[in-house]
Design an enzyme around this catalytic site. Structure first.
Site, short mmCIF file in Angstrom:
data_model
loop_
_atom_site.label_atom_id
_atom_site.label_comp_id
_atom_site.label_asym_id
_atom_site.label_seq_id
_atom_site.Cartn_x
_atom_site.Cartn_y
_atom_site.Cartn_z
N HIS A 190 1.11 4.00 7.31
CA HIS A 190 1.47 4.91 6.49
C HIS A 190 2.19 6.60 6.51
O HIS A 190 2.10 7.24 7.62
CB HIS A 190 -0.07 4.80 5.76
CG HIS A 190 -0.47 4.02 5.40
ND1 HIS A 190 -1.11 2.82 5.75
CD2 HIS A 190 -0.28 3.37 3.95
CE1 HIS A 190 -1.30 1.72 5.39
NE2 HIS A 190 -1.05 1.42 4.68
N ASP A 236 -1.13 7.84 10.40
CA ASP A 236 -1.70 6.76 11.12
C ASP A 236 -1.13 5.15 11.57
O ASP A 236 -1.29 4.46 11.89
CB ASP A 236 -2.43 5.93 9.85
CG ASP A 236 -1.71 4.77 9.35
OD1 ASP A 236 -0.34 5.09 8.97
OD2 ASP A 236 -2.96 4.06 7.82
N SER A 248 0.76 -1.22 -0.12
CA SER A 248 -0.01 -0.24 0.14
C SER A 248 0.79 1.31 -0.37
O SER A 248 0.86 2.29 -0.38
CB SER A 248 -1.09 0.24 1.51
OG SER A 248 -0.67 -0.34 2.50
#
Length: 241
Positions: free
Chosen positions: A192, A189, A11
């Site tokens: 990320h 977070d 991600s």
């Protein structure tokens, strides 16, 4: 017409073309010279990445179009490092298997594209309090699904594989923790990246590829004439070259 650089990862790579993302910054930096191709897959670990290599990098029919990329970045480990007894256990890959998988990905790229530069990127550090504030799934244990110490072990393994394979590496886990309050400056977070975190990745990747591995803008020709090369009195002449 242009050579390519592939960004392969989870991600943190998938999000890299977002606002202020490191992939978007790399594409902007190399505009008119290189196509930066995004191959990021949220939630993936190296076990799954190995299973999809032929789909991520499909063969081109007819042969000639399968030009060797200039570089491939390999950025996995954040999901492999999920703890096996916590809420994201299904993403966990044991450390020794992670090392073997990274080695196998490097070997795959080297065998397919012998001239392509491979750049490994370690997982980033983890802010455990941030992970508790931003859970992805239901977390009845109230414990973070990742820890910074474990992420560090995977980062060290990634650096070790890079040395063994003779390829460069960005040790993001170490680099990011050199700044005070890195948990809030670089991570949004607990995992990320913020725009500042993305900037660190871009700077480190650009430094490795452009400065240390010789992919300088001066050595990369543009694909079509620059406006400065077009004669106002005979504009079409520039396109006859």
């Amino acid at each position: 017409m242009r050579p390519k650089i592939y960004l392969f990862g989870d991600s943190i790579t998938e999000e890299s073309f977002g606002d202020g993302g490191w992939g978007a910054s790399l594409a902007h930096h190399l505009s008119r010279s290189v196509d930066v191709v995004l191959r990021g897959y949220s939630g993936y670990n190296t076990r799954w990445a190995l299973r999809v290599l032929d789909k991520v990098f499909p063969a081109v029919e007819g042969g000639g179009g399968d030009r060797d990329p200039l570089a491939v970045t390999v950025f996995f480990g954040a999901n492999d490092a999920c703890l096996p007894d916590r809420c994201s256990a299904f993403q966990h890959v044991p450390l020794n298997e992670y090392k073997h998988n990274i080695y196998s990905i490097v070997s795959y790229v080297k065998k397919r594209w012998p001239k392509t530069q491979i750049l490994l990127i370690t997982p980033p550090p983890i802010d455990e309090e941030g992970r508790l504030r931003h859970p992805y799934v239901e977390n009845p244990s109230g414990l973070p699904e990742r820890t910074n110490d474990v992420a560090g072990a995977y980062a060290k393994a990634c650096v070790s594989v890079a040395k063994e394979c003779g390829v460069p590496v960005v040790d993001l886990w170490t680099k990011m923790q050199q700044l005070p309050d890195w948990e809030n400056v670089y991570l949004r977070d607990g995992l990320h990246l913020t725009q500042s975190g993305n900037r660190i990745v871009f700077d480190e990747v650009a430094k490795k590829l452009m400065n240390e591995e010789g992919l300088s803008l001066e050595n990369l020709p543009v694909d079509l004439p620059l406006i400065s090369e077009i004669d106002p009195n005979d504009p079409l002449k520039a396109f006859q070259k």
